[in-house]
Design a protein around this motif. Structure first.
Motif, mmCIF file in Angstrom:
data_model
loop_
_atom_site.group_PDB
_atom_site.id
_atom_site.type_symbol
_atom_site.label_atom_id
_atom_site.label_comp_id
_atom_site.label_asym_id
_atom_site.label_seq_id
_atom_site.Cartn_x
_atom_site.Cartn_y
_atom_site.Cartn_z
ATOM 1 N N UNK A 112 -3.393 14.710 3.280
ATOM 2 C CA UNK A 112 -2.234 13.820 3.166
ATOM 3 C C UNK A 112 -0.946 14.651 3.124
ATOM 4 N N UNK A 113 -0.512 15.174 4.255
ATOM 5 C CA UNK A 113 0.701 16.012 4.275
ATOM 6 C C UNK A 113 1.959 15.259 3.873
ATOM 7 N N UNK A 114 1.944 13.922 3.996
ATOM 8 C CA UNK A 114 3.122 13.157 3.574
ATOM 9 C C UNK A 114 3.364 13.303 2.071
ATOM 10 N N UNK A 115 2.300 13.560 1.311
ATOM 11 C CA UNK A 115 2.462 13.759 -0.128
ATOM 12 C C UNK A 115 3.175 15.077 -0.419
ATOM 13 N N UNK A 116 2.940 16.077 0.394
ATOM 14 C CA UNK A 116 3.634 17.359 0.233
ATOM 15 C C UNK A 116 5.130 17.151 0.418
ATOM 16 N N UNK A 117 5.496 16.404 1.448
ATOM 17 C CA UNK A 117 6.914 16.136 1.711
ATOM 18 C C UNK A 117 7.524 15.319 0.577
ATOM 19 N N UNK A 118 6.777 14.355 0.050
ATOM 20 C CA UNK A 118 7.315 13.517 -1.028
ATOM 21 C C UNK A 118 7.500 14.328 -2.301
ATOM 22 N N UNK A 119 6.557 15.218 -2.596
ATOM 23 C CA UNK A 119 6.676 16.065 -3.788
ATOM 24 C C UNK A 119 7.876 16.993 -3.665
ATOM 25 N N UNK A 120 8.068 17.558 -2.482
ATOM 26 C CA UNK A 120 9.227 18.436 -2.277
ATOM 27 C C UNK A 120 10.529 17.662 -2.451
ATOM 28 N N UNK A 130 0.784 -1.239 0.000
ATOM 29 C CA UNK A 130 0.000 0.000 0.000
ATOM 30 C C UNK A 130 0.817 1.291 0.000
ATOM 31 N N UNK A 131 2.140 1.218 0.003
ATOM 32 C CA UNK A 131 2.951 2.421 0.149
ATOM 33 C C UNK A 131 2.696 3.494 -0.892
ATOM 34 N N UNK A 132 2.396 3.064 -2.144
ATOM 35 C CA UNK A 132 2.168 4.025 -3.222
ATOM 36 C C UNK A 132 0.705 4.449 -3.361
ATOM 37 N N UNK A 133 -0.155 3.924 -2.509
ATOM 38 C CA UNK A 133 -1.590 4.192 -2.676
ATOM 39 C C UNK A 133 -1.914 5.683 -2.622
ATOM 40 N N UNK A 134 -1.344 6.389 -1.664
ATOM 41 C CA UNK A 134 -1.636 7.818 -1.511
ATOM 42 C C UNK A 134 -1.043 8.625 -2.664
ATOM 43 N N UNK A 135 0.053 8.130 -3.264
ATOM 44 C CA UNK A 135 0.712 8.868 -4.341
ATOM 45 C C UNK A 135 -0.010 8.750 -5.679
ATOM 46 N N UNK A 136 -0.979 7.823 -5.760
ATOM 47 C CA UNK A 136 -1.676 7.610 -7.031
ATOM 48 C C UNK A 136 -2.299 8.868 -7.623
ATOM 49 N N UNK A 137 -3.071 9.624 -6.854
ATOM 50 C CA UNK A 137 -3.681 10.842 -7.416
ATOM 51 C C UNK A 137 -2.652 11.868 -7.874
ATOM 52 N N UNK A 138 -1.570 12.029 -7.118
ATOM 53 C CA UNK A 138 -0.529 12.976 -7.519
ATOM 54 C C UNK A 138 0.108 12.541 -8.819
ATOM 55 N N UNK A 139 0.422 11.262 -8.916
ATOM 56 C CA UNK A 139 1.029 10.749 -10.148
ATOM 57 C C UNK A 139 0.092 10.949 -11.336
ATOM 58 N N UNK A 140 -1.207 10.752 -11.115
ATOM 59 C CA UNK A 140 -2.175 10.915 -12.203
ATOM 60 C C UNK A 140 -2.198 12.360 -12.709
ATOM 61 N N UNK A 141 -2.156 13.329 -11.789
ATOM 62 C CA UNK A 141 -2.148 14.736 -12.199
ATOM 63 C C UNK A 141 -0.873 15.062 -12.970
#
Length: 515
Positions: A206-214, A158-169
């Motif tokens: 999902x603040x972890x996505x902000x950190x991953x994008x940075x 499940x690690x990439x589950x939250x990143x799916x929407x960001x990757x799609x954009x």
């Protein structure tokens, strides 16, 4: 931008050239012994890397295993041309690179490819279509020997589950932008910044996505388009990948991320749950949920076959290790899954002190007076953590015979190319551990000079190294600021080179990275 022959993969920006220690046969030997799989470290083995990219990984492994045969396959002709060029310049005659399509090669006649002892796929499975995935499994099923090993790494759920929407954009925005893939990726990242600044709820939840994008902003631009702009992107649950490999008669035996095979950072309740699950596919998938796993390095075997108790004991005792960092730099804190483990000084220190003197087998380590009363399983786990952390490694017979010479030629080519291109780091070949050793820019410059002038005086070394740095337009950064004057840079270079000669060089010589 993908082309028709690329099956939706990015081809207008070449993929980053990387080395993956977990794909090396000697690393996989340690794993097979640890998980009790009867799979010997064969002489004259055959090794195939599917999706070999720029070929650095395969060329390095071929350089330290000159008696074995290596085959690399990639559908990008630019990658294949670069890989062949390095092999040619290094005089590697035991490695061949092929420009081929995975779907087509799965249907080649049986005599088109040899039978392989090892087949490796790094990351490929995530970025190709279901049709190509089936072709890869078909090829593995037809070309892997009994007791052959498959290494397959992939983005995991499940690690990439939250990143799916960001990757799609990112994918959809870049698809509607102009320019090369790297330019379109940068435009998509700028668009994401605007979304964050606009207060988009997703990023608040999902603040972890902000950190991953940075964090992505500092990653290699040659890697990012291949990860985010492919038409096909399939992060997978382990149980589904394991199910796919069953059709190739391959069973899961363990993770090449060695620490993932032990669970010291999990709670007692979590460990009890895992112990209660008999099916390995479900057990690994549940563990991934426990640690929110985002990347897996799975190892499968064609024919699960456990060793007899005494056979395994002998195999463990024969494993020989050496240190790969200076003794004084060894740390006893290990990253394991989601947490850290701190090794006990009274247990680890005797092991480090002994290995600092010379390579030793696990049987010899088990006989150290300071470790009296420790069973060999405990010593094996200590060695696992030291290897996992990059502070130790199994040794090979490659320190003898042709391996030092083929490794030396490969290293000369890598150093020349890296320094001419101003690379920040490079991987050099060590025939002693049959693997790679990383060097930073200053170390690379010093290594190249010393390989050409072994008796050079220190002041001359500093001056020649500074000339190379000047030609590359490189300066040191201290406390976040670039040092502008020549005097400041020379002082820093002087300190770096003294440290290199005192600590790093003796180790590189032991590992035969530098003759």
């Amino acid at each position: 931008m993908a082309t028709e022959w690329a099956h939706g993969y990015v081809t207008d920006v070449q993929y980053t050239a990387g080395f993956y220690r977990e794909t090396t046969p000697l690393w996989l030997k340690f794993l097979t012994v640890f998980v009790n799989q009867r799979q010997s470290y064969k002489e004259n083995f055959t090794f195939c890397e599917l999706g070999c990219g720029q070929g650095i990984n395969l060329n390095l492994i071929a350089a330290v295993n000159p008696s074995d045969s290596f085959y690399g396959v990639d559908f990008n002709p630019s990658h294949v041309a670069n890989a062949r060029k390095v092999a040619e310049e290094a005089g590697l005659t035991n490695v061949k690179f092929f420009e081929d399509d995975f779907v087509e090669m799965a249907n080649h006649p049986p005599d088109r490819w040899p039978q392989f002892d090892y087949i490796a796929l790094h990351g490929v499975y995530t970025w190709v279509s279901r049709e190509v995935q089936k072709a890869l499994v078909k090829f593995i099923g037809s070309r892997l020997k009994p007791e052959g090993i498959v290494y397959i790494s992939y983005n995991a759920l499940p690690g990439w589950a939250v990143a799916g929407p960001t990757r799609k954009i990112i994918y959809e925005f870049a698809k509607r932008s102009d320019g090369r893939s790297d330019e379109r990726f940068k435009a998509a990242m700028a668009f994401l910044d605007r979304l964050k600044q606009a207060g988009t709820l997703f990023f608040n939840v999902y603040p972890t996505e902000v950190a991953r994008i940075d964090k992505m902003k500092s990653q290699d631009i040659h890697y990012l388009p291949g990860e985010y702009l492919t038409d096909h992107w399939y992060p997978s649950y382990h149980i589904d990948v394991a199910h796919d490999l069953l059709s190739a008669k391959c069973d899961y035996i363990g993770s090449a991320t060695l620490a993932d095979n032990i669970h010291p950072t999990l709670s007692e309740a979590s460990r009890q749950i895992l112990t209660s699950i008999a099916d390995s596919g479900l057990r690994e998938t549940v563990r991934d949920l426990m640690v929110n796993q985002y990347f897996r390095r799975d190892v499968f075997v064609k024919g699960r076959n456990s060793m007899l108790p005494q056979e395994r004991l002998q195999a463990i005792q024969k494993l020989k290790l050496c240190l790969t960092v200076p003794k004084e730099e060894v740390k006893f804190e290990f990253h394991v899954g989601p947490g850290k483990v701190t090794g006990r000084e009274e247990v680890y220190r005797p092991v480090i002190n002994a290995l600092a003197e010379s390579p030793l087998t696990i049987g010899e380590l088990n006989g150290l007076p300071e470790l009296k009363g420790k069973n060999i399983g405990s010593i094996l786990e200590i060695c696992l953590l030291l290897i996992h952390s990059g502070q130790a490694h199994l040794t090979a017979d490659g320190g003898k015979g042709k391996a030092p010479e083929t490794a030396r030629r490969f290293n000369q080519v890598v150093l020349k190319r890296a320094i001419m291109g101003g690379a920040n780091h490079a991987m050099l070949a060590s025939p002693v551990i049959a693997s790679g050793v990383g060097l930073n820019l200053v170390e690379m410059i010093a290594a190249q000079i010393l390989m050409q002038q072994p008796t050079i005086q220190f002041n001359t070394l500093v001056n020649e190294a500074w000339k190379i740095m000047q030609s590359l337009g490189r300066k040191f950064i201290k406390d976040g600021k670039t040092l502008e004057t020549e005097e400041e840079n020379l002082n820093q270079l002087n300190d770096h080179l003294k440290n290199f000669l005192d600590k790093r060089l003796p180790l590189l010589k032991k590992l035969k990275v530098i003759p």
